[in-house]
Scaffold this motif. Structure first.
Motif, mmCIF file in Angstrom:
data_model
loop_
_atom_site.group_PDB
_atom_site.id
_atom_site.type_symbol
_atom_site.label_atom_id
_atom_site.label_comp_id
_atom_site.label_asym_id
_atom_site.label_seq_id
_atom_site.Cartn_x
_atom_site.Cartn_y
_atom_site.Cartn_z
ATOM 1 N N HIS A 24 -2.223 -5.076 -11.277
ATOM 2 C CA HIS A 24 -3.291 -5.821 -10.619
ATOM 3 C C HIS A 24 -2.767 -6.478 -9.338
ATOM 4 O O HIS A 24 -1.588 -6.786 -9.232
ATOM 5 C CB HIS A 24 -3.828 -6.890 -11.574
ATOM 6 C CG HIS A 24 -5.122 -7.488 -11.134
ATOM 7 N ND1 HIS A 24 -6.300 -6.768 -11.134
ATOM 8 C CD2 HIS A 24 -5.428 -8.719 -10.670
ATOM 9 C CE1 HIS A 24 -7.273 -7.545 -10.709
ATOM 10 N NE2 HIS A 24 -6.773 -8.732 -10.406
ATOM 11 N N ASP A 26 -1.633 -8.972 -6.641
ATOM 12 C CA ASP A 26 -0.911 -10.254 -6.723
ATOM 13 C C ASP A 26 -0.056 -10.420 -7.978
ATOM 14 O O ASP A 26 0.500 -11.498 -8.183
ATOM 15 C CB ASP A 26 -1.873 -11.462 -6.640
ATOM 16 C CG ASP A 26 -2.269 -11.754 -5.197
ATOM 17 O OD1 ASP A 26 -1.610 -11.200 -4.297
ATOM 18 O OD2 ASP A 26 -3.223 -12.516 -4.993
ATOM 19 N N HIS A 27 0.046 -9.407 -8.786
ATOM 20 C CA HIS A 27 0.894 -9.563 -9.963
ATOM 21 C C HIS A 27 2.373 -9.338 -9.636
ATOM 22 O O HIS A 27 3.223 -9.567 -10.486
ATOM 23 C CB HIS A 27 0.423 -8.660 -11.107
ATOM 24 C CG HIS A 27 -0.746 -9.250 -11.857
ATOM 25 N ND1 HIS A 27 -1.159 -8.805 -13.081
ATOM 26 C CD2 HIS A 27 -1.576 -10.267 -11.524
ATOM 27 C CE1 HIS A 27 -2.202 -9.522 -13.484
ATOM 28 N NE2 HIS A 27 -2.473 -10.409 -12.550
ATOM 29 N N GLY A 28 2.638 -8.868 -8.377
ATOM 30 C CA GLY A 28 4.035 -8.831 -7.932
ATOM 31 C C GLY A 28 4.632 -7.452 -7.737
ATOM 32 O O GLY A 28 5.859 -7.303 -7.749
ATOM 33 N N LYS A 29 3.770 -6.454 -7.511
ATOM 34 C CA LYS A 29 4.277 -5.086 -7.327
ATOM 35 C C LYS A 29 5.197 -5.006 -6.105
ATOM 36 O O LYS A 29 6.308 -4.474 -6.183
ATOM 37 C CB LYS A 29 3.101 -4.107 -7.146
ATOM 38 C CG LYS A 29 2.134 -4.083 -8.315
ATOM 39 C CD LYS A 29 0.985 -3.128 -8.067
ATOM 40 C CE LYS A 29 0.031 -3.603 -6.979
ATOM 41 N NZ LYS A 29 -0.688 -4.841 -7.313
ATOM 42 N N THR A 30 4.698 -5.526 -4.971
ATOM 43 C CA THR A 30 5.467 -5.448 -3.729
ATOM 44 C C THR A 30 6.766 -6.233 -3.855
ATOM 45 O O THR A 30 7.834 -5.756 -3.468
ATOM 46 C CB THR A 30 4.638 -6.017 -2.563
ATOM 47 O OG1 THR A 30 3.335 -5.434 -2.625
ATOM 48 C CG2 THR A 30 5.270 -5.711 -1.232
ATOM 49 N N SER A 31 6.658 -7.430 -4.432
ATOM 50 C CA SER A 31 7.854 -8.274 -4.586
ATOM 51 C C SER A 31 8.897 -7.590 -5.451
ATOM 52 O O SER A 31 10.093 -7.668 -5.180
ATOM 53 C CB SER A 31 7.483 -9.611 -5.227
ATOM 54 O OG SER A 31 6.410 -10.201 -4.557
ATOM 55 N N ASN A 139 6.002 -9.841 -15.394
ATOM 56 C CA ASN A 139 6.596 -10.476 -14.213
ATOM 57 C C ASN A 139 6.327 -11.983 -14.144
ATOM 58 O O ASN A 139 5.406 -12.485 -14.771
ATOM 59 C CB ASN A 139 6.058 -9.775 -12.964
ATOM 60 C CG ASN A 139 6.790 -10.184 -11.707
ATOM 61 O OD1 ASN A 139 7.983 -10.475 -11.747
ATOM 62 N ND2 ASN A 139 6.078 -10.231 -10.589
ATOM 63 N N LYS A 140 7.104 -12.636 -13.303
ATOM 64 C CA LYS A 140 6.977 -14.073 -12.986
ATOM 65 C C LYS A 140 7.421 -14.965 -14.141
ATOM 66 O O LYS A 140 6.877 -16.044 -14.341
ATOM 67 C CB LYS A 140 5.540 -14.420 -12.557
ATOM 68 C CG LYS A 140 4.980 -13.548 -11.429
ATOM 69 C CD LYS A 140 3.791 -14.163 -10.720
ATOM 70 C CE LYS A 140 3.173 -13.159 -9.733
ATOM 71 N NZ LYS A 140 2.054 -13.696 -8.982
ATOM 72 N N ASP A 142 9.875 -16.674 -14.231
ATOM 73 C CA ASP A 142 10.438 -17.920 -13.680
ATOM 74 C C ASP A 142 9.386 -19.017 -13.522
ATOM 75 O O ASP A 142 9.712 -20.169 -13.293
ATOM 76 C CB ASP A 142 11.065 -17.637 -12.311
ATOM 77 C CG ASP A 142 10.035 -17.168 -11.302
ATOM 78 O OD1 ASP A 142 9.750 -17.895 -10.354
ATOM 79 O OD2 ASP A 142 9.489 -16.050 -11.478
ATOM 80 N N THR A 143 8.098 -18.647 -13.659
ATOM 81 C CA THR A 143 7.053 -19.657 -13.462
ATOM 82 C C THR A 143 6.710 -20.403 -14.752
ATOM 83 O O THR A 143 5.883 -21.308 -14.731
ATOM 84 C CB THR A 143 5.755 -19.019 -12.915
ATOM 85 O OG1 THR A 143 5.285 -18.068 -13.868
ATOM 86 C CG2 THR A 143 5.983 -18.330 -11.587
ATOM 87 N N SER A 207 11.555 -11.346 -13.270
ATOM 88 C CA SER A 207 11.081 -12.192 -12.182
ATOM 89 C C SER A 207 11.420 -11.497 -10.880
ATOM 90 O O SER A 207 12.602 -11.282 -10.573
ATOM 91 C CB SER A 207 11.752 -13.563 -12.212
ATOM 92 O OG SER A 207 11.524 -14.199 -10.967
ATOM 93 N N ALA A 208 10.406 -11.146 -10.126
ATOM 94 C CA ALA A 208 10.636 -10.517 -8.827
ATOM 95 C C ALA A 208 11.155 -11.554 -7.847
ATOM 96 O O ALA A 208 11.627 -11.231 -6.764
ATOM 97 C CB ALA A 208 9.350 -9.881 -8.311
ATOM 98 N N GLU A 209 11.051 -12.834 -8.248
ATOM 99 C CA GLU A 209 11.492 -13.932 -7.397
ATOM 100 C C GLU A 209 13.000 -14.152 -7.559
ATOM 101 O O GLU A 209 13.729 -14.171 -6.584
ATOM 102 C CB GLU A 209 10.711 -15.189 -7.792
ATOM 103 C CG GLU A 209 11.014 -16.427 -6.994
ATOM 104 C CD GLU A 209 10.371 -16.408 -5.617
ATOM 105 O OE1 GLU A 209 9.386 -15.661 -5.437
ATOM 106 O OE2 GLU A 209 10.870 -17.128 -4.732
#
Ligand code: GDP
Length: 601
Positions: A24, A26-31, A139-140, A142-143, A207-209
């Motif tokens: 979806h 903003d779920h972080g594909k690009t990151s 993903n994410k 870390d949040t 975490s893509a971050e």
């Protein structure tokens, strides 16, 4: 070519599995892709990764550097992984249900905070339909409140080092995702508990971050590919190339070019190629094979360098004449020493296998790639919405002209998935009243159209109800004759139905209706009104009769319903009129049918 892994260039070589990233917005594909690339650059010396057209190759050694002890390069003989760089719909919709599927394996990215969202469902449906193996990147991580980050470590380790509260908070979200997968009949579990990745989907927290979980992710992908796809990765490197169009675009100095991925064989700078297109596939001579220049060498006007050949699996920009009608998702085949017509047949066959069936009448449909067109048309088919014309590309004036020829006004519409509307097409559509619907989620697109159809149908229904005579019966009240005739004015009580002005009025003598006149006006406490309902007492003027002769106080009168209207009311509109109108209608029909059983049928 700069992809010179030792196993390539030999007969029976294994190629790099192609990986697509879906999920979806903003779920972080690009990151996540950036992180994988970033980790690779960070870990490796020069040449750790190779930027291709539309894709990035990460060699096994680099993966092993990133994954640390998780990956021992000696356990693997696949050369690495090739990531398609355009994440999301575009790349997944070039995955096709038949023919040469572009991606061998997929990463479905799901935000742990957000869970499954429309594009997640849609991506999963396509993965299931194409039988593409995938893993879920949750993903994410870390949040999660209180998360204690430490860059680039495996997520299994990372999770174990969190406080109990953080760990259980994360687990709750992860099990939510596993539950959503299982409600789609997909058995899934945390990747470290999965034994057989062929029948279970592994969920990898990442975490893509912070890069946490990236080592595990690459390990699982590599393991999965090695274990289950080795056979499919065996290619004839020296043979004529097979590939898929990722994108058709203008390249300065070369005109219309195609960005493609080669998944079998080799394409050379002097090859004749066949590119899938409709109605006829394109046969053309390669003019140039282009790849990005290494970053350091890029000058402002020249991003690309020409190469003499490209072998699977790699991305390449192909410059050749006559590529305007090429479509994203279409096959690319090098002819080499085969008959051109045989290769054309092959390509046509593959195109025919991409099922985009159309009807004689219906909607006009556009999509960004063949794969998404196939998905859209088949979803419309499931919803029993006919499609008259389906093609790949932006909405152009000729699509509007096509849509105009649909027979019903609602089908004079264009459903556009993930494409632009050209200015002149928009203008023409406004002018010709052709409706345009655009969305990047298939089922939303269809939903919007269905809502529109419903609106139209309701409006049409209202229009019909407005013009149709509605059933009503009413009684002349005793001592309420205000005027004897020309017109007669009497007080009445509506006993049932909807009494409207300008209705003919009948009196039944047994089952024989006798038209007594025409009801012209209705007054409620001295005010003119258009209608009166059950229970209301109003004064009406009736042209025709004289009170005391044709009608008298105490008489029950009925609105005369033309036979044709009675039939429509009974057969088509029963749901649209009120219960008491229905009751009056049925009494009215009974009276007529006493005399003539087939009246109004
Ligand atoms: P895409 O639309 O799926 O490609 O999503 P993006 O990669 O553009 O990410 C959407 C947003 O989420 C951006 O603001 C990212 O910085 C952020 N984001 C992505 N992955 C992570 C992550 O793992 N942790 C955090 N904290 N933010 C993330």
């Amino acid at each position: 070519s700069d992809n010179d892994h030792t196993t390539e260039g030999e007969p029976g070589a294994l190629r790099t599995p192609i990986v697509a990233v879906l999920g979806h917005v903003d779920h972080g594909k690009t990151s996540l892709l950036d992180k994988i690339r970033g980790s690779a650059v960070h870990e490796g010396e020069a040449g750790a990764i190779t930027q291709h057209i539309g894709s990035t190759a990460v060699p096994l050694d680099t993966i092993s550097d990133i994954a640390g002890e998780l990956v021992d390069p000696d356990d693997f003989d696949l050369p690495g992984l090739l990531y398609i760089d355009t994440p999301g719909h575009h790349s997944f919709s070039t995955l096709r249900s038949r023919g040469g599927a572009l991606a061998d394996i997929a990463i479905l990215v799901v935000d742990v905070n957000d869970g499954f969202q429309p594009q997640t469902h849609e991506a999963m449906d396509i993965l299931a339909r194409t039988g593409t193996p995938f893993i879920v990147a949750a993903n994410k991580i870390d949040t999660v409140p209180g998360w204690n980050p430490e860059p680039n470590r495996p997520s299994k380790v990372a999770i174990e080092s969190q406080s109990d509260r953080v760990e259980s908070d994360l687990n709750e979200r992860l099990y939510e995702i596993i539950g959503q997968l299982s409600s789609k009949d997909i058995s899934a579990d945390m990747y470290w508990r999965v034994q057989d990745f062929q029948s279970n989907v592994g969920v990898v927290p990442v975490s893509a971050e912070t890069g946490e979980g990236v080592p595990d992710l690459l390990t699982v992908l590599m393991g999965l590919s090695q274990r289950y796809m080795k056979d499919e990765m065996a290619i004839d490197v020296g043979g004529p190339a097979a590939g898929t169009v990722l994108e058709v675009k203008d390249t300065q100095g070369f005109g219309t070019t195609i960005d493609g991925v080669i998944y079998d064989g080799t394409i050379q700078a002097n090859d004749t190629i066949v590119v899938g297109a409709k109605p006829n596939s394109i046969v053309t001579e390669v003019r140039a094979l282009l790849q990005p220049k290494p970053l350091a060498e890029i000058r402002s006007d020249e991003e690309f360098e020409q190469v003499s050949e490209v072998a699977a699996a790699e991305g390449v920009k192909i410059a050749a004449p006559d590529l305007d009608d090429a479509m994203a998702g279409a096959p690319i085949r090098v002819v080499r020493d085969r008959d051109t017509s045989d290769v054309v047949d092959l390509v046509q066959q593959e195109l025919a296998d991409i099922e985009v069936s159309t009807d004689d009448d219906g909607l006009t449909v556009k999509a960004d790639t063949l794969g998404s067109l196939e998905a859209l048309v088949s979803t419309l088919e499931e919803s029993e919405i006919p499609v008259m014309d389906a093609s790949v590309g932006d909405v152009a004036p000729r699509d509007v002209r096509m849509a105009e020829t649909a027979s019903s006004s609602q089908e004079q519409s264009i459903l556009a998935f993930n494409v632009d509307v050209l200015d002149d097409a928009q203008q023409l559509a406004d002018q010709e009243d052709v409706r345009l619907f655009g969305h990047d989620v298939i089922y939303r697109l269809i939903e919007e159209y269905e809502e529109y159809v419903e609106e139209i149908e309701e409006a049409q229904q209202e229009q019909i109800l407005e013009n149709i005579t509605r059933p009503a019966r009413f009684k002349i009240l005793p001592d309420h004759t205000f005027r004897q005739s020309d017109p007669a004015v009497v007080g009445v009580e509506v006993r049932g139905g909807l009494l409207r002005r300008n209705s003919n009025v009948v009196l039944f003598d047994g089952s024989t209706p006798d038209r007594v006149g025409s009801l012209k006006t209705i007054q409620d406490e001295g005010e003119d009104v258009d209608e009166a309902r059950t229970g209301e007492r109003v004064a009406v003027s009736i042209d025709g009769p004289t009170v005391g002769r044709q009608i008298k106080e105490g008489d029950e009168l009925w609105v005369e319903i033309p036979e044709k209207h009675a039939k429509i009311l009974e057969q088509e509109l029963t749901e649209d009129i009120s219960a008491d109108e229905r009751e009056v209608l049925s009494m009215y029909l009974d009276k007529h049918r006493n005399r003539d059983p087939f009246w109004g049928k």
